[in-house]
Design a protein around this motif. Structure first.
Motif, PDB file in Angstrom:
ATOM      1  N   ALA A 193      -5.846  30.577  52.020  1.00  0.00           N
ATOM      2  CA  ALA A 193      -6.335  29.298  52.243  1.00  0.00           C
ATOM      3  C   ALA A 193      -7.557  28.962  51.558  1.00  0.00           C
ATOM      4  CB  ALA A 193      -6.173  28.989  53.813  1.00  0.00           C
ATOM      5  N   VAL A 194      -8.559  29.951  51.753  1.00  0.00           N
ATOM      6  CA  VAL A 194     -10.034  29.712  51.298  1.00  0.00           C
ATOM      7  C   VAL A 194      -9.782  29.764  49.907  1.00  0.00           C
ATOM      8  CG1 VAL A 194     -12.388  30.579  51.174  1.00  0.00           C
ATOM      9  CG2 VAL A 194     -11.093  30.633  53.491  1.00  0.00           C
ATOM     10  N   GLU A 195      -9.311  30.523  49.235  1.00  0.00           N
ATOM     11  CA  GLU A 195      -9.021  30.841  47.650  1.00  0.00           C
ATOM     12  C   GLU A 195      -8.556  29.477  47.155  1.00  0.00           C
ATOM     13  OE1 GLU A 195      -7.244  34.504  47.124  1.00  0.00           O
ATOM     14  OE2 GLU A 195      -9.113  35.581  47.330  1.00  0.00           O
ATOM     15  N   SER A 196      -7.217  29.064  47.822  1.00  0.00           N
ATOM     16  CA  SER A 196      -6.727  27.838  47.386  1.00  0.00           C
ATOM     17  C   SER A 196      -7.605  26.522  47.379  1.00  0.00           C
ATOM     18  CB  SER A 196      -5.273  27.771  47.880  1.00  0.00           C
ATOM     19  OG  SER A 196      -5.256  27.282  49.275  1.00  0.00           O
ATOM     20  N   ALA A 197      -8.105  26.369  48.568  1.00  0.00           N
ATOM     21  CA  ALA A 197      -8.971  25.233  48.990  1.00  0.00           C
ATOM     22  C   ALA A 197     -10.083  24.930  48.243  1.00  0.00           C
ATOM     23  CB  ALA A 197      -9.227  25.238  50.326  1.00  0.00           C
ATOM     24  N   TYR A 198     -11.010  26.186  48.026  1.00  0.00           N
ATOM     25  CA  TYR A 198     -12.182  26.016  47.252  1.00  0.00           C
ATOM     26  C   TYR A 198     -12.306  26.667  45.903  1.00  0.00           C
ATOM     27  CZ  TYR A 198     -13.678  24.593  51.891  1.00  0.00           C
ATOM     28  OH  TYR A 198     -13.826  23.929  53.282  1.00  0.00           O
ATOM     29  N   GLY A 199     -11.181  27.414  45.302  1.00  0.00           N
ATOM     30  CA  GLY A 199     -11.191  27.812  44.119  1.00  0.00           C
ATOM     31  C   GLY A 199     -12.162  29.077  43.812  1.00  0.00           C
ATOM     32  N   VAL A 200     -12.468  29.979  44.979  1.00  0.00           N
ATOM     33  CA  VAL A 200     -13.226  31.066  44.993  1.00  0.00           C
ATOM     34  C   VAL A 200     -12.497  32.378  45.201  1.00  0.00           C
ATOM     35  CG1 VAL A 200     -15.324  29.548  45.506  1.00  0.00           C
ATOM     36  CG2 VAL A 200     -13.985  30.757  47.182  1.00  0.00           C
ATOM     37  N   SER A 201     -13.032  33.347  44.671  1.00  0.00           N
ATOM     38  CA  SER A 201     -12.528  34.701  45.269  1.00  0.00           C
ATOM     39  C   SER A 201     -13.053  35.167  46.195  1.00  0.00           C
ATOM     40  CB  SER A 201     -12.271  35.805  43.967  1.00  0.00           C
ATOM     41  OG  SER A 201     -13.602  35.944  43.715  1.00  0.00           O
ATOM     42  N   VAL A 202     -12.106  35.791  47.438  1.00  0.00           N
ATOM     43  CA  VAL A 202     -12.729  36.171  48.642  1.00  0.00           C
ATOM     44  C   VAL A 202     -12.683  37.677  48.712  1.00  0.00           C
ATOM     45  CG1 VAL A 202     -12.394  36.138  51.235  1.00  0.00           C
ATOM     46  CG2 VAL A 202     -11.987  34.103  49.742  1.00  0.00           C
ATOM     47  N   THR A 203     -13.737  38.205  49.139  1.00  0.00           N
ATOM     48  CA  THR A 203     -13.822  39.841  49.195  1.00  0.00           C
ATOM     49  C   THR A 203     -13.456  40.224  50.360  1.00  0.00           C
ATOM     50  OG1 THR A 203     -16.498  39.738  49.399  1.00  0.00           O
ATOM     51  CG2 THR A 203     -15.395  39.735  47.078  1.00  0.00           C
ATOM     52  N   LYS A 204     -14.059  39.711  51.512  1.00  0.00           N
ATOM     53  CA  LYS A 204     -14.031  40.060  52.916  1.00  0.00           C
ATOM     54  C   LYS A 204     -13.789  38.870  53.896  1.00  0.00           C
ATOM     55  CE  LYS A 204     -16.136  43.914  54.396  1.00  0.00           C
ATOM     56  NZ  LYS A 204     -17.185  44.904  54.749  1.00  0.00           N
ATOM     57  N   VAL A 205     -12.761  39.369  55.034  1.00  0.00           N
ATOM     58  CA  VAL A 205     -12.658  38.260  56.094  1.00  0.00           C
ATOM     59  C   VAL A 205     -12.801  38.904  57.258  1.00  0.00           C
ATOM     60  CG1 VAL A 205     -10.995  36.725  57.052  1.00  0.00           C
ATOM     61  CG2 VAL A 205     -11.015  36.992  54.673  1.00  0.00           C
ATOM     62  N   ARG A 206     -13.739  38.285  58.162  1.00  0.00           N
ATOM     63  CA  ARG A 206     -14.113  38.739  59.507  1.00  0.00           C
ATOM     64  C   ARG A 206     -13.456  37.710  60.503  1.00  0.00           C
ATOM     65  NH1 ARG A 206     -18.881  40.024  56.954  1.00  0.00           N
ATOM     66  NH2 ARG A 206     -19.213  42.131  56.581  1.00  0.00           N
ATOM     67  N   THR A 207     -12.558  38.063  61.414  1.00  0.00           N
ATOM     68  CA  THR A 207     -12.086  37.074  62.476  1.00  0.00           C
ATOM     69  C   THR A 207     -12.840  37.492  63.888  1.00  0.00           C
ATOM     70  OG1 THR A 207     -10.396  38.301  62.989  1.00  0.00           O
ATOM     71  CG2 THR A 207     -10.089  36.639  61.255  1.00  0.00           C
ATOM     72  N   ILE A 208     -13.014  36.295  64.549  1.00  0.00           N
ATOM     73  CA  ILE A 208     -13.567  36.421  66.005  1.00  0.00           C
ATOM     74  C   ILE A 208     -12.870  35.423  66.798  1.00  0.00           C
ATOM     75  CG2 ILE A 208     -15.606  36.368  67.425  1.00  0.00           C
ATOM     76  CD1 ILE A 208     -17.195  36.195  64.384  1.00  0.00           C
ATOM     77  N   ASN A 209     -12.374  35.980  67.999  1.00  0.00           N
ATOM     78  CA  ASN A 209     -11.603  34.940  68.964  1.00  0.00           C
ATOM     79  C   ASN A 209     -12.698  34.589  69.912  1.00  0.00           C
ATOM     80  OD1 ASN A 209      -8.940  34.659  68.213  1.00  0.00           O
ATOM     81  ND2 ASN A 209      -8.859  36.750  68.777  1.00  0.00           N
ATOM     82  N   VAL A 210     -13.271  33.273  69.986  1.00  0.00           N
ATOM     83  CA  VAL A 210     -14.311  32.851  70.745  1.00  0.00           C
ATOM     84  C   VAL A 210     -13.552  32.276  72.131  1.00  0.00           C
ATOM     85  CG1 VAL A 210     -16.035  31.352  70.928  1.00  0.00           C
ATOM     86  CG2 VAL A 210     -15.703  32.027  68.807  1.00  0.00           C
ATOM     87  N   ARG A 211     -14.196  32.880  73.040  1.00  0.00           N
ATOM     88  CA  ARG A 211     -13.689  32.649  74.478  1.00  0.00           C
ATOM     89  C   ARG A 211     -14.285  31.292  74.859  1.00  0.00           C
ATOM     90  NH1 ARG A 211     -17.806  33.341  77.912  1.00  0.00           N
ATOM     91  NH2 ARG A 211     -19.425  35.088  77.360  1.00  0.00           N
ATOM     92  N   ASP A 255     -19.282  24.923  48.079  1.00  0.00           N
ATOM     93  CA  ASP A 255     -20.092  23.645  48.239  1.00  0.00           C
ATOM     94  C   ASP A 255     -19.456  22.723  49.728  1.00  0.00           C
ATOM     95  OD1 ASP A 255     -21.892  21.577  48.226  1.00  0.00           O
ATOM     96  OD2 ASP A 255     -21.358  20.787  46.353  1.00  0.00           O
ATOM     97  N   LEU A 256     -19.903  22.995  50.657  1.00  0.00           N
ATOM     98  CA  LEU A 256     -19.423  22.592  51.984  1.00  0.00           C
ATOM     99  C   LEU A 256     -19.776  21.080  52.008  1.00  0.00           C
ATOM    100  CD1 LEU A 256     -19.810  25.461  54.632  1.00  0.00           C
ATOM    101  CD2 LEU A 256     -17.740  24.796  53.222  1.00  0.00           C
ATOM    102  N   TYR A 257     -20.758  20.671  51.456  1.00  0.00           N
ATOM    103  CA  TYR A 257     -21.302  19.240  51.945  1.00  0.00           C
ATOM    104  C   TYR A 257     -20.562  18.239  50.776  1.00  0.00           C
ATOM    105  CZ  TYR A 257     -24.574  21.765  54.451  1.00  0.00           C
ATOM    106  OH  TYR A 257     -25.188  22.610  55.181  1.00  0.00           O
ATOM    107  N   SER A 258     -20.042  18.708  49.834  1.00  0.00           N
ATOM    108  CA  SER A 258     -19.262  17.584  48.993  1.00  0.00           C
ATOM    109  C   SER A 258     -17.890  17.357  49.475  1.00  0.00           C
ATOM    110  CB  SER A 258     -19.324  18.091  47.376  1.00  0.00           C
ATOM    111  OG  SER A 258     -18.381  19.309  47.504  1.00  0.00           O
ATOM    112  N   ASN A 259     -17.395  18.121  50.104  1.00  0.00           N
ATOM    113  CA  ASN A 259     -16.013  18.225  50.781  1.00  0.00           C
ATOM    114  C   ASN A 259     -15.751  17.631  52.214  1.00  0.00           C
ATOM    115  OD1 ASN A 259     -15.032  19.514  48.633  1.00  0.00           O
ATOM    116  ND2 ASN A 259     -15.053  21.613  49.386  1.00  0.00           N
ATOM    117  N   LEU A 260     -16.967  17.456  52.626  1.00  0.00           N
ATOM    118  CA  LEU A 260     -17.013  16.616  53.989  1.00  0.00           C
ATOM    119  C   LEU A 260     -16.784  15.398  54.067  1.00  0.00           C
ATOM    120  CD1 LEU A 260     -19.755  18.443  55.960  1.00  0.00           C
ATOM    121  CD2 LEU A 260     -17.584  18.864  56.046  1.00  0.00           C
TER     122      LEU A 260
END
Length: 96
Positions: free
Chosen positions: A39-57, A91-96
């Motif tokens: 999803a990140v690679e298709s939305a922003y056009g970058v290559s992702v090397t690592k993904v960490r996930t956290i379930n926030v209680r 660039d998160l600020y141009s997509n907001l």
């Protein structure tokens, strides 16, 4: 069903993105690391090397008021920290 819900824009997340090329996103609770990466690679056009996930209680709170005891809680969510390849930027600020 959208996997990426919104980016996390805090002081800590901004410092992480500037120094370590890591970006935070609030993601769907049922999404796994492979789906988040695609999803990140298709939305922003970058290559992702690592993904960490956290379930926030959820945070629970209790207040004592004139009308009695009031309880409340925040909703739980899943957070993903995505590391992007060296030299690439989201660039998160141009997509907001």
């Amino acid at each position: 069903m959208s996997i990426l819900i919104k980016p996390i824009i805090t002081e800590k997340a901004t410092a992480d993105s500037e120094v370590y090329n890591r970006y935070g996103f609030v993601v769907d609770k049922k999404a796994n690391k492979v789906e988040i990466k695609k999803a990140v690679e298709s939305a922003y056009g970058v290559s992702v090397t690592k993904v960490r996930t956290i379930n926030v209680r959820p945070d629970r709170s209790t207040r004592y008021t004139k009308t009695g005891m009031v309880t409340g809680k925040t909703s739980a969510y899943k957070k993903a920290i995505v590391q992007v390849a060296e030299g690439e930027v989201i660039d998160l600020y141009s997509n907001l």
